[in-house]
Design an enzyme around this catalytic site. Sequence first.
Site, PDB file in Angstrom:
ATOM      1  N   LYS A  68     -11.416   0.523  -1.514  1.00 56.61           N
ATOM      2  CA  LYS A  68     -11.347   1.974  -1.627  1.00 56.61           C
ATOM      3  C   LYS A  68     -10.644   2.298  -2.936  1.00 56.61           C
ATOM      4  O   LYS A  68      -9.917   1.467  -3.481  1.00 56.61           O
ATOM      5  CB  LYS A  68     -10.650   2.596  -0.424  1.00 56.61           C
ATOM      6  CG  LYS A  68      -9.331   1.987  -0.002  1.00 56.61           C
ATOM      7  CD  LYS A  68      -8.840   2.662   1.274  1.00 56.61           C
ATOM      8  CE  LYS A  68      -7.573   2.017   1.817  1.00 56.61           C
ATOM      9  NZ  LYS A  68      -7.850   0.816   2.619  1.00 56.61           N
ATOM     10  N   SER A 105       0.812  -1.212   0.000  1.00 53.81           N
ATOM     11  CA  SER A 105       0.000   0.000   0.000  1.00 53.81           C
ATOM     12  C   SER A 105       0.849   1.267   0.000  1.00 53.81           C
ATOM     13  O   SER A 105       1.644   1.488  -0.903  1.00 53.81           O
ATOM     14  CB  SER A 105      -0.978  -0.023   1.182  1.00 53.81           C
ATOM     15  OG  SER A 105      -1.889   1.048   1.116  1.00 53.81           O
ATOM     16  N   HIS A 106       0.692   2.073   1.028  1.00 58.76           N
ATOM     17  CA  HIS A 106       1.328   3.387   1.101  1.00 58.76           C
ATOM     18  C   HIS A 106       2.714   3.338   1.728  1.00 58.76           C
ATOM     19  O   HIS A 106       3.323   4.388   1.946  1.00 58.76           O
ATOM     20  CB  HIS A 106       0.441   4.333   1.920  1.00 58.76           C
ATOM     21  CG  HIS A 106       0.121   3.782   3.284  1.00 58.76           C
ATOM     22  ND1 HIS A 106      -0.677   2.679   3.458  1.00 58.76           N
ATOM     23  CD2 HIS A 106       0.506   4.163   4.527  1.00 58.76           C
ATOM     24  CE1 HIS A 106      -0.770   2.405   4.751  1.00 58.76           C
ATOM     25  NE2 HIS A 106      -0.066   3.288   5.423  1.00 58.76           N
ATOM     26  N   ASP A 145      -5.298   2.967  -3.950  1.00 56.66           N
ATOM     27  CA  ASP A 145      -6.599   2.936  -3.277  1.00 56.66           C
ATOM     28  C   ASP A 145      -6.829   4.126  -2.345  1.00 56.66           C
ATOM     29  O   ASP A 145      -7.941   4.322  -1.863  1.00 56.66           O
ATOM     30  CB  ASP A 145      -6.815   1.614  -2.534  1.00 56.66           C
ATOM     31  CG  ASP A 145      -5.831   1.381  -1.397  1.00 56.66           C
ATOM     32  OD1 ASP A 145      -4.875   2.176  -1.249  1.00 56.66           O
ATOM     33  OD2 ASP A 145      -6.008   0.387  -0.661  1.00 56.66           O
ATOM     34  N   ARG A 146      -5.802   4.942  -2.101  1.00 56.34           N
ATOM     35  CA  ARG A 146      -5.963   6.120  -1.240  1.00 56.34           C
ATOM     36  C   ARG A 146      -5.865   7.387  -2.065  1.00 56.34           C
ATOM     37  O   ARG A 146      -5.392   7.383  -3.196  1.00 56.34           O
ATOM     38  CB  ARG A 146      -4.897   6.127  -0.139  1.00 56.34           C
ATOM     39  CG  ARG A 146      -4.970   4.907   0.753  1.00 56.34           C
ATOM     40  CD  ARG A 146      -3.973   4.974   1.890  1.00 56.34           C
ATOM     41  NE  ARG A 146      -3.998   3.723   2.638  1.00 56.34           N
ATOM     42  CZ  ARG A 146      -3.873   3.608   3.950  1.00 56.34           C
ATOM     43  NH1 ARG A 146      -3.704   4.691   4.690  1.00 56.34           N
ATOM     44  NH2 ARG A 146      -3.892   2.438   4.548  1.00 56.34           N
ATOM     45  N   ASP A 193      -1.818   6.799  -3.657  1.00 59.51           N
ATOM     46  CA  ASP A 193      -0.737   6.106  -2.957  1.00 59.51           C
ATOM     47  C   ASP A 193      -0.143   4.964  -3.785  1.00 59.51           C
ATOM     48  O   ASP A 193      -0.406   4.835  -4.976  1.00 59.51           O
ATOM     49  CB  ASP A 193      -1.242   5.589  -1.612  1.00 59.51           C
ATOM     50  CG  ASP A 193      -2.203   4.421  -1.750  1.00 59.51           C
ATOM     51  OD1 ASP A 193      -2.939   4.389  -2.757  1.00 59.51           O
ATOM     52  OD2 ASP A 193      -2.226   3.545  -0.868  1.00 59.51           O
TER      53      ASP A 193
END
Length: 627
Positions: free
Chosen positions: A450, A185-186, A354-355, A350
Amino acid sequence: MASSSSSSLRLNNLLLSSSPTLKFKPSLSSSSFSLLSSPSKLPLIRTSHWHSFPVKAASPSSTAIAEPEGIKINSVPTKPIEGQKTGTSGLRKKVKVFKEENYLANWIQALFNSLPPEDYKNGLLVLGGDGRYFNKEASQIIIKIAAGNGVGKILVGKDGIMSTPAVSAVIRKQKANGGFIMSASHNPGGPEYDWGIKFNYSSGQPAPESITDKIYGNTLSISEIKMADIPDVDLSSLGVTQYGNFSVEVVDPVSDYLELMENVFDFPLIKSLLTRPDFRFIFDAMHAVTGAYAKPIFVDKLGAGLDSISNGVPLEDFGHGHPDPNLTYAKDLVNIMYGENGPDFGAASDGDGDRNMILGKGFFVTPSDSVAIIAANAQEAIPYFKSGPKGLARSMPTSGALDCVAEKLKLPFFEVPTGWKFFGNLMDAGKLSVCGEESFGTGSDHIREKDGIWAVLAWLSIIAQRNKDKKPGEKLLSVADVVKAHWATYGRNFFSRYDYEECQSEGANKMVEYLRDLISKSKAGDKYGSYTLQFADDFTYTDPVDGSVVTKQGVRFVFTDGSRIIFRLSGTGSAGATVRMYIEQFEPDVSKHEMDAQIALKPLIDLALSVSKLKDFTGREKPTVIT
């Protein structure tokens, strides 16, 4: 696995690098395929030799299994490896951990051991990732174990790239049995940084805890890995590669997702905004996966200038950056938006897409406000919601701004634990349309993840709808104008989150235990400085769809004026513990809405630090990130 076993597998892969494989690319007819004709890449087809490959032990420490048809499967002995418990967003560790012998392979095999055979045998699975370091190597391991366990076909994004929202979209459109997402992810990428893996089910939703718990259980007892003895797949070109009755199709990672976005949003409306000479737009892909989507969507389809895309080339180490779209790690974008003559609209996404972060000229939109404003404007600005949202939901730590919208619009409302999978059941039951988390995650039931680009398109739709009748030269309503109008209608929820990253786990856990002991002794009416306690608890969630119960989801103190302070440990990092402290206060007085959040919240922040003894337990003087 013994060293002789790993040596034999390497030898088998070398021997099979010239094994007969067929590489196809789709022709104009969907029912036929044309053979790629590069003699340097296409080995001689020796079908009879392939099917008569003897089934015998590959080495003293691995045995061959006679399935599926046309492929030799090695049964590779292995042993359990500690530390493979899956968190809210999959399994995340440092790259060097995943590179340890059988570390990734054990988890993938444990996953197949945890699923009913009908959920994958001869089925279709999707594979994608955020482009970070180790994804290419991991892709080959996943493909071979999938083939070894009887999967029929893998759809994989070109170069192993496919954003998390796109994986969910492809699973749903192609009616796949599920999919693997290779991402941390991030979190940062590169040889010294983070890597991660998670599995999404046939709805496109992250695997529920009932499955992740089984995966962990199976990692504790695993004894063999079923590994197909096939060569690595060329992921650099589109097409189908066939190994016996198992196939791998390399696909464009953008096309299915772009088609979905065109069905959700009014692209001509958004284009009318992005092509205005008096509107300037910038999107920072942070050298992460949305770089592969930004040009096709924002430039090619919606008419934005190519120079509006910043850091648009996905890199394995994200350009030595930290691909987390917040005010700290997206500092370059923030400086542009707050600089002299900054653009009208800025956004970032990100590592895995998804962010999102939304900015106006000199103005930051908190994620809690963002989801509330999207929900309040969805029916008017986004065709997908023309009949109105079915319901709204937020994670527990997210501010109550969305609650106010749900109350005014008389919509069902749900408060869930942190983790997108908790929204999925509500969506599948038809109870939820728009949802969000304060951790820069926003989305809807168009997929089961998301979705960063979706949120950007939603905001562009709102701005475009508000300005559609504005003639050239007329002052446009800005991002700040939209947010302030929302506050005037619903009130403002001042909100801030303090992140203390990579704390010593022992101290962080002791702090949480101290807080749990404190709330067990608390009662309504207790005084905390000038605040009066309404209740204190460790958040428990009962799923209204299936009745499942999740406990210990965050310690919260809720006061009689609606103010809240919340503490929880995050499971999304790969080292140490991240302590998150959330502070919220509702303010109905319009004259106070433009106060700086840190000033408005200072009494609560001081109280939270005092109550938790955070400095004593963690040794931290200051947070790593404030949002």
